[in-house]
Write a protein that holds these residues in place. Structure first.
Motif, PDB file in Angstrom:
ATOM      1  N   GLU A 114       0.909  -0.925   0.328  1.00 42.23           N
ATOM      2  CA  GLU A 114      -0.049   0.101  -0.466  1.00 42.23           C
ATOM      3  C   GLU A 114       0.870   1.351   0.321  1.00 42.23           C
TER       4      GLU A 114
ATOM      5  N   LEU B  86       2.700   2.056  -3.057  1.00 43.86           N
ATOM      6  CA  LEU B  86       2.448   1.985  -4.012  1.00 43.86           C
ATOM      7  C   LEU B  86       1.542   3.950  -3.936  1.00 43.86           C
ATOM      8  N   ALA B  87       0.938   4.527  -2.916  1.00 34.07           N
ATOM      9  CA  ALA B  87       0.770   5.467  -2.467  1.00 34.07           C
ATOM     10  C   ALA B  87       1.914   6.595  -2.761  1.00 34.07           C
TER      11      ALA B  87
ATOM     12  N   ALA C 183       2.082   7.062  -6.550  1.00 37.09           N
ATOM     13  CA  ALA C 183       1.606   7.574  -7.247  1.00 37.09           C
ATOM     14  C   ALA C 183       1.417   9.413  -7.275  1.00 37.09           C
ATOM     15  N   VAL C 184       2.164   9.302  -6.786  1.00 36.96           N
ATOM     16  CA  VAL C 184       2.905  11.095  -7.122  1.00 36.96           C
ATOM     17  C   VAL C 184       4.425  11.474  -7.740  1.00 36.96           C
ATOM     18  N   ALA C 185       4.576   9.730  -8.228  1.00 40.40           N
ATOM     19  CA  ALA C 185       6.297  10.529  -9.075  1.00 40.40           C
ATOM     20  C   ALA C 185       6.113  10.074  -9.996  1.00 40.40           C
ATOM     21  N   GLY C 186       7.383  10.578 -10.859  1.00 33.02           N
ATOM     22  CA  GLY C 186       6.755  10.342 -12.713  1.00 33.02           C
ATOM     23  C   GLY C 186       7.186   9.456 -12.903  1.00 33.02           C
TER      24      GLY C 186
ATOM     25  N   ALA D 291       5.205   7.336 -14.828  1.00 28.56           N
ATOM     26  CA  ALA D 291       5.008   7.635 -16.362  1.00 28.56           C
ATOM     27  C   ALA D 291       6.228   7.797 -17.338  1.00 28.56           C
TER      28      ALA D 291
ATOM     29  N   ARG E 134       5.004  -1.781 -11.486  1.00 28.28           N
ATOM     30  CA  ARG E 134       3.911  -1.261 -10.313  1.00 28.28           C
ATOM     31  C   ARG E 134       2.619  -1.757 -10.583  1.00 28.28           C
ATOM     32  N   GLU E 135       2.454  -2.642 -11.438  1.00 31.77           N
ATOM     33  CA  GLU E 135       1.210  -3.075 -11.882  1.00 31.77           C
ATOM     34  C   GLU E 135       1.384  -4.830 -11.873  1.00 31.77           C
TER      35      GLU E 135
ATOM     36  N   GLN F 109       8.635  13.611  -6.016  1.00 30.19           N
ATOM     37  CA  GLN F 109       7.385  13.697  -6.017  1.00 30.19           C
ATOM     38  C   GLN F 109       7.065  14.794  -7.268  1.00 30.19           C
ATOM     39  N   THR F 110       6.821  13.806  -8.343  1.00 28.17           N
ATOM     40  CA  THR F 110       6.837  15.154  -9.577  1.00 28.17           C
ATOM     41  C   THR F 110       5.292  15.469  -9.764  1.00 28.17           C
ATOM     42  N   PRO F 111       4.660  16.478 -10.416  1.00 28.50           N
ATOM     43  CA  PRO F 111       3.498  17.252 -10.008  1.00 28.50           C
ATOM     44  C   PRO F 111       3.164  16.506 -12.052  1.00 28.50           C
TER      45      PRO F 111
ATOM     46  N   ARG G 207      -7.114   3.375   1.082  1.00 26.18           N
ATOM     47  CA  ARG G 207      -5.553   3.288   1.630  1.00 26.18           C
ATOM     48  C   ARG G 207      -4.528   3.042   0.021  1.00 26.18           C
ATOM     49  N   TYR G 208      -6.037   2.649  -1.245  1.00 32.08           N
ATOM     50  CA  TYR G 208      -5.296   2.509  -2.807  1.00 32.08           C
ATOM     51  C   TYR G 208      -5.708   3.353  -3.750  1.00 32.08           C
TER      52      TYR G 208
ATOM     53  N   ALA H  98      -4.647   6.363  -4.417  1.00 33.02           N
ATOM     54  CA  ALA H  98      -4.276   7.645  -5.347  1.00 33.02           C
ATOM     55  C   ALA H  98      -3.629   6.148  -5.725  1.00 33.02           C
ATOM     56  N   TYR H  99      -3.443   5.114  -5.784  1.00 34.44           N
ATOM     57  CA  TYR H  99      -2.157   4.986  -7.244  1.00 34.44           C
ATOM     58  C   TYR H  99      -3.351   4.761  -8.206  1.00 34.44           C
TER      59      TYR H  99
ATOM     60  N   ALA I 242      -4.084   8.282  -9.980  1.00 39.29           N
ATOM     61  CA  ALA I 242      -2.563   8.504 -10.884  1.00 39.29           C
ATOM     62  C   ALA I 242      -3.136   7.203 -12.447  1.00 39.29           C
TER      63      ALA I 242
ATOM     64  N   GLU J 156      -2.829   8.604 -16.031  1.00 36.26           N
ATOM     65  CA  GLU J 156      -1.644   8.899 -16.796  1.00 36.26           C
ATOM     66  C   GLU J 156      -2.369   7.687 -18.361  1.00 36.26           C
TER      67      GLU J 156
ATOM     68  N   VAL K 172      -0.253  17.185  -6.028  1.00 39.60           N
ATOM     69  CA  VAL K 172      -0.509  16.526  -6.794  1.00 39.60           C
ATOM     70  C   VAL K 172      -1.175  16.060  -8.220  1.00 39.60           C
TER      71      VAL K 172
ATOM     72  N   ARG L 152      -3.361  19.082  -9.979  1.00 40.55           N
ATOM     73  CA  ARG L 152      -2.171  19.109 -10.903  1.00 40.55           C
ATOM     74  C   ARG L 152      -2.197  18.655 -12.138  1.00 40.55           C
ATOM     75  N   ARG L 153      -1.950  17.963 -12.041  1.00 41.87           N
ATOM     76  CA  ARG L 153      -1.819  16.793 -13.192  1.00 41.87           C
ATOM     77  C   ARG L 153      -2.273  16.717 -14.302  1.00 41.87           C
TER      78      ARG L 153
END
Lengths: 465, 473
Positions: free
Chosen positions: A41, A44-45, A48-51, A53, A413-414, A463-465, B125-126, B128-129, B132, B136, B155, B158-159
């Motif tokens: 968890e 992954l969380a 979710a805010v990392a770059g 992709a 990730r997947e 973290q990447t916007p 808890r899951y 956000a992913y 995202a 994407e 974040v 913004r995306r």
């Protein structure tokens, strides 16, 4: 279409809400959502805010652009700077003698005899146990090897260059089936064959390759083979045939003793897996091109040493993440069964890393029994792999999936998110050195290697916007 | 005089049938006299040289050649595009029915390029992913789940804004987009009022009051309760206003939120000015309304929006016959309804004990009280046992997503409570619903009234009734 002009919904989570949408006659695709792998968890969380992709786009673009060509054959010791006598490359993640399984130990013994570093098997074993030898993973030297994957300085290796990525990969020449070094055999028959491969096979092939108008295009040959029923890991019959066909005019022209050429052609013709090794080097060159992209969760290496299964990600540098190597679920040759099997071994999972092998099972209906029986199982296997890959190959296609590109760029990730592990086809080695292949089938990589890798990626990600 | 063109793609393999199809497509293009997509085999090289094409010297059979001859460059461009389109096409397998369901939103989007919205209601808890991944994959997102950190929300929004996508939520309870209700949503008529709401039940009540006034909704865009906070900066409220500004069906824009960060209020007001459509801004509970567009209650927002649309919000408000003095307990499923009624009661000096059962802390690990009202209903029974409580104020929210028959169980609880207290307890219920809602508005109201509750249609009205029942301010 803008959502203000109509919604087409994919729903993940509470079924009630999806049903409510259907009751309003909205188009709804229900995602078969299941909780991710235990303990993931937080990572992954964070991801979710990392770059990830954008990083994955870059890594997979390098795989797509890779254009591996067979540029020749060289001698391992000349091409790998620190491969001195007494140093041995091996398959999979790092391992010491004390932890090595039977086939890997056997192959080390054989290679020590080949290099004249030991007088007999007992001497080799004693020296290895006493720490006289140095062991390095093939993957850490731009090299791959099937099964035990042992490479010693005098061995000939295929040279595969990926011009777009400016990188090179090496792989030994395939010895054939039965009693062979890669399955841990080391008697005189094995050593004599290896010496013949150095003295005759490699020079014959080198001369033939030199007569080609251009370096042999492995990407194109693999694309052809996929359409001829190979998946390039457990089945290489078409690719081997294409390789020999391509070389044949040159083989008939080169200035070598005719008996040497005949022996070489007979040797290749009698081994359906002869292409496995250049195919592996091609995949290694492709995967290495994608390595080192900061933040990318694309898997660039899956490899086993007979004890551990190791994974490396593009965004986690040279680190290995490991879990126990599994027992292959497959079909056994007459007289053998699961009790004879060594845990999963070899670098040949580099094919799966690049979307071939088990990932492309749908391309190889002739060997579907390894994955459970029917062509539709094979289709389902490849179909499922698209759930965990970032893209589809621009170059490799599966006819039975309407020429869809093979699943490319395993997204760690997947894997963790869906719980779907990469499908791996493989051979089964006997647990005792020297007996050889006892079967083939499907093996499940350990999830913990992927969850640990992803955790490390999350730790290093910003973290990447 | 015709033009010729040769394109070489090194080491590119397609099966010969695909190449023939591509060649045929290109040859059927207007202004083309010859087209071939072919491997650079000796036979093909000879054929193309024979037709007058000049070929590079270093071709090998694994190279792909595209050779086109036509009347002018534009025709060549069209033919080249036709070939490229066919060769790059990645058709989906036939007989999709056999395909297993997608395991992620990303995968669903990859399979069906027409998908444009992800509905996320996985455990918080899951979430956000999932959000995202959906962004994407190019999907707009409705995120019902809560549990996403404020930092992640910033974040992700913004995306979304950068990608021109709408991220409704996290913790977004309601939306109505192009006539489809998402999450908890009432069945309302279509019409000229477009809503951007940072409050779920607030948006629902405005929709219901407008519907009762004969005024319809174009779209109601939810943004989640934190959208107008300083850190998020109203990103999705601004995006929603822009969408409604550009939407021809929307004539009036209504924004609903708790009072935002002051800097954010400025931005919202400027965006509404730029939208150049009549606007109502409901800043719930605000003390200072510096702009004629601003109101402080849901009720006022609905009234103003209805007026702009030429309608009138009016409904029968029951009267209190016998006051039952004491503390006032508010036990709500809808947070904004709770706040609006509670503020009125508290302002009159009562001991106001208001609880929002839909709050994140109360819903962790269990369904929202609009779906499963049992926890709230138990609290009603308990409150009735407390002699110091003279008035209980409740809400029942109807619509898609909500319990199929919330009134019947609540009516039983109300009947028991009133019997037990023998005349010294008043129970008031505000029903947030429309005539079109699947539960049936009139039957729900009837069940509650039959049990002895005073039923009203807005939270503010319920608050005023509670003040009356408590014996005045």
């Amino acid at each position: 279409m803008s959502i203000l002009d109509g919604v087409q919904v994919a729903s993940a989570g509470v079924e009630l809400f999806a049903s409510e949408l259907e009751s309003q006659e909205a188009a709804v695709t229900r995602v078969d959502w299941r909780p991710p792998a235990p303990g993931s968890e937080s990572c992954l969380a964070r991801l979710a805010v990392a770059g990830t992709a954008a990083a994955n786009d870059r890594a997979v673009a390098r795989m797509q652009e890779a254009h591996p060509r067979l540029t020749g054959i060289g001698v391992a010791g000349d091409l790998i700077a620190d491969l001195e006598p007494g140093t041995f490359l091996h398959a999979g993640p790092p391992i010491e003698w004390s932890d090595m399984a039977g086939p890997l130990r056997g192959a080390i013994i054989g290679a020590a005899l080949l290099e004249n570093l030991a007088t007999d098997p007992d001497d080799a074993t004693k020296k290895a146990a006493a720490g006289a030898f140095h062991f390095v993973p093939c993957h850490e030297r731009g090299t791959v090897g099937p099964m035990a994957g042992v490479v010693s300085p005098s061995m000939p290796v295929w040279i595969v260059d990926n011009e777009p990525g400016g990188n090179r990969a090496l792989c030994t020449l395939n010895e054939g089936l039965g009693k062979v070094l890669r399955y841990g055999a080391y008697d005189s028959e094995v050593i004599d064959r290896l010496r013949w491969m150095s003295a005759v096979l490699a020079p014959v092939l080198t001369s033939a390759l030199q007569l080609l108008d251009a370096p042999l295009d492995l990407r194109a040959m693999i694309a052809h083979s996929l359409q001829m029923g190979d998946e390039l890991h457990n089945r290489n019959r078409a690719a081997t045939s294409l390789l020999l066909r391509t070389l044949m005019p040159a083989l008939l022209t080169i200035d070598h003793p005719r008996s040497d050429v005949v022996d070489a052609v007979e040797f290749i013709s009698s081994n359906d897996h002869f292409f496995l090794n250049p195919g592996m080097a091609s995949a290694k060159a492709t995967a290495d091109a994608a390595a080192g992209v900061e933040g990318s969760s694309v898997v660039v290496c899956m490899a086993r040493n007979g004890t551990d299964f190791g994974v490396r990600l593009s965004g986690t540098g040279d680190r290995w993440f490991t879990g126990p190597a599994g027992i292959v679920d497959g079909l056994y040759l007459p007289g053998f069964g699961p009790e004879d099997a060594n845990p999963d071994i070899g670098d040949s999972t580099i094919t799966e890393t690049c979307g071939l092998g088990g990932m492309a099972m749908a391309a190889a209906p002739a060997i579907v029994r390894f994955v459970g029986g029917t062509p539709s199982d094979a289709l389902a296997t490849t179909d499922r792999m698209y759930e965990i890959t970032w893209a589809e190959s621009d170059h490799y296609q599966v006819p039975a999936l309407d020429f869809r590109g093979t699943p490319l760029g395993i997204d760690c990730r997947e894997v963790v998110h869906t719980g779907i592990l990469p499908a791996v086809n493989t051979g089964i080695a006997h647990k005792d050195p020297g007996i050889g292949q006892v079967g083939a089938g499907l093996v499940e990589p350990p999830m913990e290697a992927f969850t640990e890798a992803l955790d490390a990626l999350a730790d290093s990600s910003t973290q990447t916007p | 005089m015709s033009s010729r063109r040769i394109v070489v793609e090194r080491g590119t393999y397609h099966d010969s049938v695909t190449l023939m199809l591509a060649s045929r497509d290109a040859e059927e293009t207007e202004g083309i006299v010859f087209a071939a997509a072919a491997s650079a085999t000796p036979v093909n090289l000879e054929l193309l040289t024979g037709r007058g094409f000049e070929l590079p010297a270093d071709l090998v059979p694994d190279d792909l050649l595209i050779a086109i001859e036509g009347v002018n460059d534009a025709a060549l461009d069209r033919a080249a595009a036709a070939i490229e389109a066919l060769l790059s096409a990645r058709p989906r397998p036939a007989g999709d029915t056999a395909q297993a369901a997608p395991r992620s939103l990303r995968s669903a989007a990859g399979r069906d390029p027409d998908l444009n919205l992800a509905f996320v209601s996985v455990p918080g808890r899951y979430a956000a992913y999932e959000v995202a991944g959906a962004l994407e994959a190019g999907l707009n997102v409705f995120c019902f789940s809560d549990g996403v950190s404020l930092e992640a929300e910033v974040v992700l929004k913004r995306r979304a804004a950068a990608a021109g996508l709408l991220l409704m939520g996290p913790d977004c309870g309601t939306a109505i987009v192009s006539g489809v209700g998402l999450g908890f949503a009432n069945v309302v008529r279509r019409g000229p009022v477009g809503i951007v709401g940072a409050s779920g039940t607030g948006t629902q009540e405005i929709c219901c009051l407008l519907d009762a006034a004969g005024v319809g909704i174009s779209h109601a865009i939810g943004v989640g309760g934190r959208d107008l906070s300083g850190p998020v900066g109203g990103l999705m409220t601004l995006a929603g206003i822009q969408l409604l500004a550009d939407d021809p069906a929307t004539e009036i824009i209504c924004v609903v939120s708790k009072p935002p960060d002051p800097s954010v209020t400025e931005r919202v007001l400027s965006a509404l000015t730029a939208a150049a459509k009549p606007a109502v801004v409901a800043l719930l509970g605000a003390d200072d309304l510096g702009d004629e567009r601003m109101v402080a209650t849901l009720e006022a927002a609905a009234a103003k929006a209805a007026e702009l649309a030429g309608g009138l919000v009016a409904f029968h408000e029951p009267t209190v016959e016998v006051p039952t003095p004491g503390a006032v307990a508010g036990l709500f499923a809808g947070g904004t309804l709770c706040a609006e009624a509670g503020a009125i009661v508290a302002a009159s000096g009562f001991d106001a004990r208001f609880v929002d059962f839909g709050d994140d802390e109360m819903t962790a690990g269990r369904a929202h009280p609009m779906i499963d009202p049992s926890l709230r209903n138990d609290a009603v029974a308990r409150a009735a046992l407390a002699r110091e409580i003279g008035v209980i104020v409740l809400d029942v929210v109807l619509g898609h997503g909500a319990h199929p028959d919330p009134a019947s169980e609540l009516a039983r609880v109300i009947r028991d409570a009133l019997e037990q207290r023998d005349g010294d307890l008043t129970i008031i219920v505000t029903v947030c619903g429309t005539a079109g809602d699947p539960q049936g508005l009139s039957s729900q109201i009837h069940a509650l009234e039959a049990a002895g509750a005073l039923v009203t249609r807005s939270a503010a009205s319920a608050g005023r009734l509670a003040v009356d029942a408590g014996g005045g301010g």
